[in-house]
Scaffold this active site. Structure first.
Site, PDB file in Angstrom:
ATOM      1  N   TYR A 116     -83.694 -17.075  12.512  1.00 51.56           N
ATOM      2  CA  TYR A 116     -83.238 -16.717  11.911  1.00 51.56           C
ATOM      3  C   TYR A 116     -81.962 -17.314  12.771  1.00 51.56           C
ATOM      4  CZ  TYR A 116     -78.541 -14.279  10.998  1.00 51.56           C
ATOM      5  OH  TYR A 116     -77.247 -13.771  10.196  1.00 51.56           O
ATOM      6  N   SER A 176     -73.176 -17.764  11.575  1.00 54.41           N
ATOM      7  CA  SER A 176     -73.204 -16.212  12.766  1.00 54.41           C
ATOM      8  C   SER A 176     -72.452 -16.782  13.797  1.00 54.41           C
ATOM      9  CB  SER A 176     -74.262 -16.182  12.196  1.00 54.41           C
ATOM     10  OG  SER A 176     -74.656 -15.140  12.744  1.00 54.41           O
TER      11      SER A 176
END
Length: 259
Positions: free
Chosen positions: A152, A139
């Site tokens: 995360y 990401s």
């Protein structure tokens, strides 16, 4: 000759389902992993109706420690060899780390890190033998600290670092290894993470179908990293201009106001 398959985790929705459609459309037989068997069965029916090879369905929860053993057993029972691994499964949680459920955050690491690492390594002999590849979903979050989604963001930094290192180790053996680094993608991810996308998400997002297509093309072209969308391509360059402390503060101001 043993039949070859592409293993795709998190295949029941969003980017994972789009990966399944794209690989199948490009003549790959796919093995689909996710918790929701009914979603996988519906996707498999769609793929076969479109003329693709019948997918292998493997319902399991990657938070469970024996999940990767279940996957390997299902593939062995189907008498297939893994040619490509697409580690798409993952989830996030939005909020202050010290205030959220600790076990759920550790479960996130089971999926985002442990299962991804296990599957990347477990089938390495098969990937080398078949000159295949690994596509890991990182990401843009992997490039910066993430107050408000601390665990995360950290997990995606691991995925990026691990993928780049594995690429260096496996490249000489003919295996492609690519990290896909999208920004916000309209999917079930936001609802599970517990936040409503804001203007920043609207500016940076790219559709799940486009992200999957660019990821597939990047893997086949043996790219190190893939950044879907112009806005996302610019972010790593901009981050070099500011101290990490400044970036952490900016992310905190953006995200923690939603808590």
């Amino acid at each position: 000759m043993t039949e070859r398959v592409t293993l795709i985790t998190g295949a029941s929705a969003g980017i994972g389902a789009e990966f399944a459609r794209i690989f199948a459309a490009n003549k790959h037989r796919v093995a689909l992993v996710a918790r929701r068997a009914e979603r996988l069965n519906a996707l498999a029916a769609e793929i076969t109706a479109a003329g693709g090879a019948a997918p292998i369905i493997i319902p399991c929860d990657l938070e469970q420690r024996d999940a990767c053993d279940q996957i390997a057993a299902a593939l062995a029972a189907a008498d297939v060899e893994v040619e490509y691994v697409v580690n798409n499964a993952g989830f996030g949680m939005f909020g202050r780390a010290i205030e959220m459920d600790r076990d759920r955050q550790l479960g996130m690491l089971e999926v985002n890190i442990r299962a991804l690492t296990d599957l990347s390594l477990r089938f390495s002999d098969s990937l080398i033998r078949n000159k295949g590849g690994i596509l890991n979903l990182s990401s843009i979050a992997g490039f910066l600290p993430g107050p408000g989604m601390a665990v995360y963001y950290a997990s995606k930094a691991y995925v990026l670092s691990f993928t780049e290192a594995l690429r260096q180790e496996l490249g000489s053996k003919g295996v492609r290894v690519t990290a896909l680094c999208p920004g916000p993608v309209p999917s079930e991810f936001q609802a599970r993470a517990g936040f409503t996308p804001g203007l920043d998400s609207a500016i940076l997002n790219v559709s799940a179908a486009d992200v999957a297509l660019l990821g597939y093309q990047g893997l086949m072209a043996n790219k190190r990293t893939v950044f879907p969308g112009l806005g996302i391509k610019i972010v790593p360059l901009l981050l070099r201009l500011f101290p990490r402390g400044f970036i952490a503060g900016a992310v905190a101001r953006l995200q923690l106001r939603r808590v």
